[in-house]
Design an enzyme around this catalytic site. Structure first.
Site, PDB file in Angstrom:
ATOM      1  N   GLU A 136       0.781  -1.235   0.000  1.00 23.70           N
ATOM      2  CA  GLU A 136       0.000   0.000   0.000  1.00 23.70           C
ATOM      3  C   GLU A 136       0.818   1.292   0.000  1.00 23.70           C
ATOM      4  O   GLU A 136       0.335   2.323  -0.468  1.00 23.70           O
ATOM      5  CB  GLU A 136      -0.945   0.011   1.223  1.00 23.70           C
ATOM      6  CG  GLU A 136      -1.941  -1.140   1.255  1.00 23.70           C
ATOM      7  CD  GLU A 136      -2.962  -1.084   0.134  1.00 23.70           C
ATOM      8  OE1 GLU A 136      -3.247   0.023  -0.364  1.00 23.70           O
ATOM      9  OE2 GLU A 136      -3.455  -2.160  -0.263  1.00 23.70           O
ATOM     10  N   SER A 168     -41.726 -28.397  46.008  1.00 20.22           N
ATOM     11  CA  SER A 168     -40.939 -28.995  47.099  1.00 20.22           C
ATOM     12  C   SER A 168     -39.531 -28.445  47.222  1.00 20.22           C
ATOM     13  O   SER A 168     -38.809 -28.814  48.155  1.00 20.22           O
ATOM     14  CB  SER A 168     -40.871 -30.515  46.910  1.00 20.22           C
ATOM     15  OG  SER A 168     -42.164 -31.081  47.031  1.00 20.22           O
TER      16      SER A 168
END
Length: 713
Positions: free
Chosen positions: A198, A475
């Protein structure tokens, strides 16, 4: 007039004419000079003013917090210590952390397995208490557990931490998402490859490259369209940080001017760091992927410093055009560009010919498309947001780039999700597609939430049953009744009547409780009544110890809601969420100590400052002896009582636990625990109709699946 006089007149006219022309030229030149110097002064003034304006923008951006970084949410770090963990559990955790299995471990993020030995190259990580560097360790196993831990210096270690899994990033606007990577942690090969592709002269130009601009102009002119750009990386950074993407001459001028200013004010490394953390690289749903740190995770599910050569080449290739070279949508195009990058790498002596041949022969090897999104479960993320709002000061929550460390255990979360999906499919009868479930895994020792699942569709972000489904607990309330008695001095051999009784409820109506099997046994011991979850003896015990004392016990166990003193309370008429039930059982599993269940361990700033720390103090609310007797009885529940099916479902494993079933079999509950985890499970329907399941035929099955996954079966 004579000829001589005529010539004199003509010469005079020509002279006057020339004088006028000369005068006009002088005036014109004077005007041009005036225009030129005034224009130059104006232009210089403009450049000066624009320079001040751009300079202030640059300083605000690069000298302060450049980005509004999202908070990063981590799971708990796995602690390796002798006598803990099986080899299968360790390997499973390493895979979740995206450690790469190799034959020979050479760098961080790798591991190898050799019979009863695992070699790991642990990643470096900044833990809340201290940073720890990358470290190569050897873990040896014997009799299914860790026998020894040896580091690369051949020193024995009692324990060692692995880096935690990054679960999510909290980004409020869902627009940008990034993981900041400082320049010193970016691989040199990546930087050099990027510059080759680049901006070869990056370290030599002053922000702009006139030759590159001229070369691009000539190439574009020859082909009649724009095929090459002349912008430097500094110009691209200027555009990304400060400008719009339009291609006007004014924008190009600003881009160049800002690039020159940035290059003058900041070092090349600082600008390259900013570029690599700013560059756009992908779109993940509504969120854009910015920076190579998050892109590395998005494409390869690993940190940037662990990328192989071909992965570095692909990431550099994508920078050229994230949409055009998208490897998931355009794999052939991306592969071609990657191979071009690899050729440039070998041509510029960045890699060897052998490395090139190996890399170019490899496929793209991308992670799953949704891998980045699948680590976070909506259920525990919802709990995280609530805890942040309730426990953490606003000033901390609003800080930039927080690191939030949670107690979520990734492997436990994975196992819980599997158990819920597999278990619901197993217990569904007559194609009950509307059957739902929730599961909460908590840590016995530290009162922390390890995993949360809110429904059979484990990634669905709708109704959170684990936190918000308040259902009668049946329970499950009984251990609170029996603990009240044991704490008051009752013994396990204390006898209770198991005969028909008639009581009045809160409205004055007659209430006649019955045992589940509709039988009466005359008299039973307190221990027998709990093992077999007998209703009538429990009611008698509750009335003897006092309903208000039972309510007091429930409050000590962490239930904050107001509870009415009706006799039906002792059979579970109160409604709680799975998380509240998990909290209720926590003192039972912590030797009688109360500590609120939490998810957040600590929060650090982006600079490494500790901003929040969870408190670890517990309050002793029940006698340790009473809790020990209760726990021993709950163990018998799983071996000879209502949860005895665990003997054949999970042979060789030892648990304590309690089943819970509500009227008409609407709700199926089970809370079970081994020596380190508490598992709270609920199965039922959102419309509160019958699930046709008891605690043992429904929720217990999901618990069983989780415990099988835990030991690798």
């Amino acid at each position: 007039m004579s000829k001589k006089s005529s010539d004199v007149v003509a010469n005079k006219k020509n002279s006057n004419k020339n004088l006028k022309i000369k005068t006009l030229k002088q005036r014109f030149l004077s005007f041009l000079w005036s225009l030129l110097w005034k224009g130059s002064v104006a232009f210089c003034a403009f450049l000066f003013i624009a320079g001040i304006y751009f300079d202030q923008k640059i300083e605000r951006k690069l000298d302060g917090p450049t980005w509004a970084l999202p908070a990063q949410v981590y799971g708990r770090p796995l602690l390796l210590q002798r006598g803990e963990l099986s080899q299968a559990q360790l390997v499973g955790e390493l895979k979740l952390l995206n450690y790469r299995p190799v034959e020979s471990v050479q760098s961080s993020g790798q591991f190898s397995v050799n019979q009863q030995q695992v070699i790991i190259y642990r990643r470096a990580f900044d833990f809340p208490d201290r940073p720890e560097s990358a470290l190569k360790i050897r873990v040896d196993f014997s009799q299914g557990k860790i026998a020894s831990i040896t580091d690369e210096r051949r020193q024995n270690r009692d324990s060692i931490r692995l880096d935690p899994l990054l679960l999510a990033r909290l980004d409020s606007d869902k627009i940008e998402d990034r993981v900041f990577v400082p320049f010193e942690k970016i691989p040199n090969l990546f930087v050099n490859t990027l510059l080759v592709m680049e901006d070869k002269n990056y370290y030599h130009h002053q922000g702009i490259s006139p030759l590159a601009i001229l070369r691009a102009f000539i190439v574009n002119f020859q082909v009649g369209r724009r095929v090459q750009g002349g912008s430097t990386l500094t110009q691209q950074l200027a555009k990304n940080l400060f400008l719009t993407p339009d291609r006007s001459l004014w924008r190009k001028f600003q881009e160049a001017y800002i690039a020159v200013l940035m290059d003058y004010k900041y070092s090349k490394d600082v600008l390259l760091e900013a570029y690599l953390n700013e560059v756009y690289l992908a779109q993940n749903g509504d969120s854009a992927i910015y920076g190579i740190g998050l892109a590395s995770d998005y494409y390869f599910a690993r940190p940037i410093n662990e990328l192989r050569i071909e992965q570095i080449a692909l990431l550099v290739a994508i920078i050229k055009g994230p949409s055009y070279y998208n490897p998931r949508r355009n794999p052939e195009r991306a592969l071609s560009r990657r191979d071009l990058v690899l050729r440039k790498m070998v041509e510029n002596n960045l890699i060897s010919t052998a490395d090139y041949k190996y890399a170019v022969a490899d496929s793209l090897n991308l992670s799953k498309k949704r891998a980045l999104n699948e680590r976070a479960n909506p259920a525990f993320m919802s709990l995280l947001y609530r805890e942040l709002a309730a426990q953490v000061p606003r000033s901390v929550r609003n800080s930039n780039g927080l690191h939030i460390f949670t107690s979520i255990a990734p492997l436990a979360q994975k196992h819980a999700e599997f158990a819920v999906q597999k278990g619901v499919a197993q217990v569904s009868k007559d194609k009950q597609d509307d059957l739902q479930a929730a599961m909460v895994i908590s840590d016995r020792q530290y009162a922390e939430v390890r995993a949360v699942v809110s429904g059979r569709e484990v990634k669905f972000s709708g109704f959170n049953r684990a936190l918000d489904a308040n259902r009668p607990i049946g329970s499950l309330v009984k251990p609170a009744v029996y603990l009240t008695a044991l704490d008051a001095g009752y013994g396990l051999d204390y006898h209770l009547n198991d005969k028909a009784i008639i009581l009045k409820n809160g409205t004055g109506q007659r209430w006649q409780p019955k045992n589940y099997d509709r039988k009466f046994r005359g008299q039973v011991t307190l221990e027998e009544a709990l093992i077999h979850s007998l209703n009538v003896p429990t009611v008698n015990l509750g009335m003897q110890v006092g309903l208000n004392n039972v309510i007091s016990s429930l409050h000590k166990m962490g239930i904050q809601e107001k509870i009415k003193a009706y006799p039906s309370l002792v059979l579970g008429s109160i409604s709680l969420s799975p998380l509240q039930v998990a909290q209720m059982y926590q003192p039972i599993t912590m030797n009688g100590g109360y500590q609120p269940l939490t998810l957040i361990r600590s929060i650090m700033s982006n600079e490494g400052e500790l901003l929040y720390q969870r408190g670890d103090r517990s309050e002793q609310v029940f006698s340790p002896q009473a809790v020990k007797e209760l726990t021993n009885t709950l163990h018998k529940v799983t071996s000879e009582g209502t949860a005895r099916s665990l003997r054949w479902r999970n042979p060789g494993q030892s648990f304590a636990g309690k089943t819970g079933t509500t009227n008409n079999l609407n709700d199926s509950w089970f809370v079970g625990f081994d020596r380190d985890e508490v598992v709270t499970t609920w199965v039922g329907k959102d419309n509160n109709t019958s699930a046709a399941l008891t605690g043992s035929s429904g929720a217990l099955v999901l618990f069983s699946y989780y415990m099988k996954q835990k030991i690798g079966k």
